[in-house]
Scaffold this motif. Structure first.
Motif, PDB file in Angstrom:
ATOM      1  N   LEU A  74      -8.481   8.862   1.701  1.00  0.00           N
ATOM      2  CA  LEU A  74      -7.940   7.521   1.911  1.00  0.00           C
ATOM      3  C   LEU A  74      -7.139   7.502   3.211  1.00  0.00           C
ATOM      4  O   LEU A  74      -6.099   8.168   3.316  1.00  0.00           O
ATOM      5  CB  LEU A  74      -7.058   7.097   0.734  1.00  0.00           C
ATOM      6  CG  LEU A  74      -7.782   7.018  -0.620  1.00  0.00           C
ATOM      7  CD1 LEU A  74      -7.514   8.283  -1.447  1.00  0.00           C
ATOM      8  CD2 LEU A  74      -7.323   5.810  -1.418  1.00  0.00           C
ATOM      9  N   ILE A 110       0.875  -1.173   0.000  1.00  0.00           N
ATOM     10  CA  ILE A 110       0.000   0.000   0.000  1.00  0.00           C
ATOM     11  C   ILE A 110       0.912   1.223   0.000  1.00  0.00           C
ATOM     12  O   ILE A 110       1.340   1.731   1.035  1.00  0.00           O
ATOM     13  CB  ILE A 110      -0.964  -0.027   1.197  1.00  0.00           C
ATOM     14  CG1 ILE A 110      -1.893  -1.239   1.070  1.00  0.00           C
ATOM     15  CG2 ILE A 110      -1.781   1.265   1.259  1.00  0.00           C
ATOM     16  CD1 ILE A 110      -2.832  -1.443   2.246  1.00  0.00           C
ATOM     17  N   CYS A 149     -11.667   4.075   2.543  1.00  0.00           N
ATOM     18  CA  CYS A 149     -11.941   4.987   1.431  1.00  0.00           C
ATOM     19  C   CYS A 149     -13.266   5.687   1.705  1.00  0.00           C
ATOM     20  O   CYS A 149     -14.340   5.090   1.592  1.00  0.00           O
ATOM     21  CB  CYS A 149     -12.009   4.207   0.120  1.00  0.00           C
ATOM     22  SG  CYS A 149     -10.476   3.314  -0.263  1.00  0.00           S
ATOM     23  N   LEU A 156      -2.363   3.720  -3.842  1.00  0.00           N
ATOM     24  CA  LEU A 156      -3.392   4.685  -3.454  1.00  0.00           C
ATOM     25  C   LEU A 156      -3.984   5.366  -4.675  1.00  0.00           C
ATOM     26  O   LEU A 156      -5.192   5.680  -4.700  1.00  0.00           O
ATOM     27  CB  LEU A 156      -2.810   5.713  -2.479  1.00  0.00           C
ATOM     28  CG  LEU A 156      -2.397   5.162  -1.113  1.00  0.00           C
ATOM     29  CD1 LEU A 156      -1.700   6.242  -0.301  1.00  0.00           C
ATOM     30  CD2 LEU A 156      -3.593   4.606  -0.335  1.00  0.00           C
ATOM     31  N   LEU A 203       2.157   8.474   4.372  1.00  0.00           N
ATOM     32  CA  LEU A 203       1.958   7.030   4.286  1.00  0.00           C
ATOM     33  C   LEU A 203       2.090   6.414   5.675  1.00  0.00           C
ATOM     34  O   LEU A 203       2.876   6.879   6.509  1.00  0.00           O
ATOM     35  CB  LEU A 203       2.970   6.397   3.340  1.00  0.00           C
ATOM     36  CG  LEU A 203       2.895   6.786   1.856  1.00  0.00           C
ATOM     37  CD1 LEU A 203       3.869   5.939   1.051  1.00  0.00           C
ATOM     38  CD2 LEU A 203       1.483   6.642   1.311  1.00  0.00           C
ATOM     39  N   TYR A 257      -1.044  13.488  -1.945  1.00  0.00           N
ATOM     40  CA  TYR A 257      -0.526  12.617  -0.898  1.00  0.00           C
ATOM     41  C   TYR A 257      -0.154  13.410   0.352  1.00  0.00           C
ATOM     42  O   TYR A 257       0.351  14.534   0.266  1.00  0.00           O
ATOM     43  CB  TYR A 257       0.714  11.867  -1.403  1.00  0.00           C
ATOM     44  CG  TYR A 257       0.420  10.934  -2.556  1.00  0.00           C
ATOM     45  CD1 TYR A 257      -0.197   9.706  -2.342  1.00  0.00           C
ATOM     46  CD2 TYR A 257       0.747  11.283  -3.859  1.00  0.00           C
ATOM     47  CE1 TYR A 257      -0.481   8.854  -3.391  1.00  0.00           C
ATOM     48  CE2 TYR A 257       0.477  10.432  -4.922  1.00  0.00           C
ATOM     49  CZ  TYR A 257      -0.136   9.220  -4.678  1.00  0.00           C
ATOM     50  OH  TYR A 257      -0.418   8.378  -5.732  1.00  0.00           O
ATOM     51  N   ARG A 268       2.208   4.811  -2.751  1.00  0.00           N
ATOM     52  CA  ARG A 268       1.562   5.893  -3.519  1.00  0.00           C
ATOM     53  C   ARG A 268       0.932   5.383  -4.821  1.00  0.00           C
ATOM     54  O   ARG A 268      -0.202   5.777  -5.142  1.00  0.00           O
ATOM     55  CB  ARG A 268       2.562   7.031  -3.760  1.00  0.00           C
ATOM     56  CG  ARG A 268       2.739   7.917  -2.515  1.00  0.00           C
ATOM     57  CD  ARG A 268       3.800   8.991  -2.712  1.00  0.00           C
ATOM     58  NE  ARG A 268       5.133   8.419  -2.754  1.00  0.00           N
ATOM     59  CZ  ARG A 268       5.908   8.240  -1.682  1.00  0.00           C
ATOM     60  NH1 ARG A 268       5.486   8.600  -0.484  1.00  0.00           N
ATOM     61  NH2 ARG A 268       7.101   7.714  -1.800  1.00  0.00           N
ATOM     62  N   VAL A 308      -7.243   0.060   3.667  1.00  0.00           N
ATOM     63  CA  VAL A 308      -7.394   1.497   3.489  1.00  0.00           C
ATOM     64  C   VAL A 308      -8.877   1.827   3.595  1.00  0.00           C
ATOM     65  O   VAL A 308      -9.717   1.198   2.943  1.00  0.00           O
ATOM     66  CB  VAL A 308      -6.842   1.953   2.119  1.00  0.00           C
ATOM     67  CG1 VAL A 308      -7.103   3.443   1.902  1.00  0.00           C
ATOM     68  CG2 VAL A 308      -5.348   1.660   2.032  1.00  0.00           C
ATOM     69  N   MET A 343      -3.769   9.422   4.348  1.00  0.00           N
ATOM     70  CA  MET A 343      -2.651   9.139   3.462  1.00  0.00           C
ATOM     71  C   MET A 343      -2.754   9.890   2.131  1.00  0.00           C
ATOM     72  O   MET A 343      -1.740  10.256   1.537  1.00  0.00           O
ATOM     73  CB  MET A 343      -2.543   7.635   3.219  1.00  0.00           C
ATOM     74  CG  MET A 343      -2.231   6.846   4.479  1.00  0.00           C
ATOM     75  SD  MET A 343      -1.778   5.120   4.144  1.00  0.00           S
ATOM     76  CE  MET A 343      -3.369   4.454   3.646  1.00  0.00           C
ATOM     77  N   ALA A 344      -3.982  10.092   1.651  1.00  0.00           N
ATOM     78  CA  ALA A 344      -4.145  10.744   0.350  1.00  0.00           C
ATOM     79  C   ALA A 344      -5.588  11.186   0.184  1.00  0.00           C
ATOM     80  O   ALA A 344      -6.496  10.738   0.897  1.00  0.00           O
ATOM     81  CB  ALA A 344      -3.761   9.788  -0.782  1.00  0.00           C
TER      82      ALA A 344
END
Length: 271
Positions: free
Chosen positions: A246, A179, A228, A184, A220, A217, A181, A226, A254-255
């Motif tokens: 995320l 998991i 979502c 993601l 991490l 991003y 970038r 994850v 994380m993003a």
């Protein structure tokens, strides 16, 4: 086992390339194609390998489909590189035609402040959530055969359902893919599926195709799943827009991802 974003250096070391293998494709068996998030994830992976820097932001414009079995070439063009930040353009081509054009910013600044101002929705843990039946889930090793998606909130095929535009799912790769970038970016490309659901498409009548995918991003974190957290803004004139946050299981953001899509196949409702 091959990973989602494994790729080859092109002859002479100029650029990268990969095959649209079954694990990178979705769609009906008669006409499978590369999943858009694979393309953006590959752009992120190639740019990071080329520049040696981590992606901060990446946006892709989806121009054409790459069929399963085709070969995709990736060209990374750093546009400007400063002390801490690189701006780059990445182009994915299949048979000499551009299929994805991406812009990216990469880098990290030392001793920068870190904060998080949003929190994930309160939902049950993944083990308490039902599996989401995946459209085009193929036993032939397609992308959905290596992704697990569990419904945490709001997956309802009634357009008038409460919070119809807010869905939360737990997601993870099932074959040991990291998991990171690129992953993601792949997960962020699941926004279109939620748009069809929010519009009440229980029978798969709608075709929802991405125009773009933009991922930003933050931090991490180690996580098995994850979270979502999907919020859709609305649909009009044959287009729709939505975004996803995320999170790691510990609540680390994380993003974020956002997309605009074309909505085809809808039926006109009587006045």
């Amino acid at each position: 086992m091959a990973g989602f974003f494994d790729m080859d250096l092109a002859p002479g070391g100029e650029g990268y390339a990969f095959d649209v293998a079954p694990l990178r494709s979705v769609g009906p068996e008669a006409n499978p194609f590369m999943f858009g998030g694979i393309g953006l994830g590959a752009a992120v992976a190639a740019a990071e390998h080329n520049t040696g820097r981590a992606t901060v932001w990446a946006t892709a414009q989806y121009l054409a489909f790459a069929p399963r079995g085709s070969r995709v070439a990736i060209d990374v063009a750093p546009l400007i590189s400063g002390r801490f930040t690189t701006q780059a353009r990445v182009t994915l081509r299949q048979d000499q035609r551009d299929i994805i054009v991406a812009g990216l910013s990469l880098g990290a600044r030392p001793n920068a402040p870190r904060s998080q101002w949003v929190r994930p929705s309160a939902v049950p843990p993944p083990e308490d959530c039902a599996l989401l039946p995946m459209r085009w889930a193929s036993p032939e090793g397609g992308l959905f055969s290596r992704m697990e998606v569990r419904i945490a909130k709001g997956w309802d095929t009634r357009p008038d359902a409460p919070d119809a535009g807010h869905m939360v799912v737990w997601m993870r790769p099932t074959a040991g893919d990291p998991i990171d970038r690129p992953m993601l970016a792949l997960m962020g490309d699941f926004v279109p599926a939620s748009i069809g659901n929010a519009l009440g498409d229980g029978g798969g009548d709608l075709a929802v195709n991405s125009l773009d995918n933009c991922v930003r991003y933050l931090t991490l974190a180690e996580t098995d799943y994850v979270l979502c957290d999907i919020h859709l803004q609305g649909a009009s004139s044959g287009f729709a827009h939505g975004q996803m946050l995320l999170y790691a299981q510990d609540g680390t953001l994380m993003a974020s991802a956002s997309q605009s899509v074309i909505v085809r196949g809808y039926r006109l409702q009587p006045a």
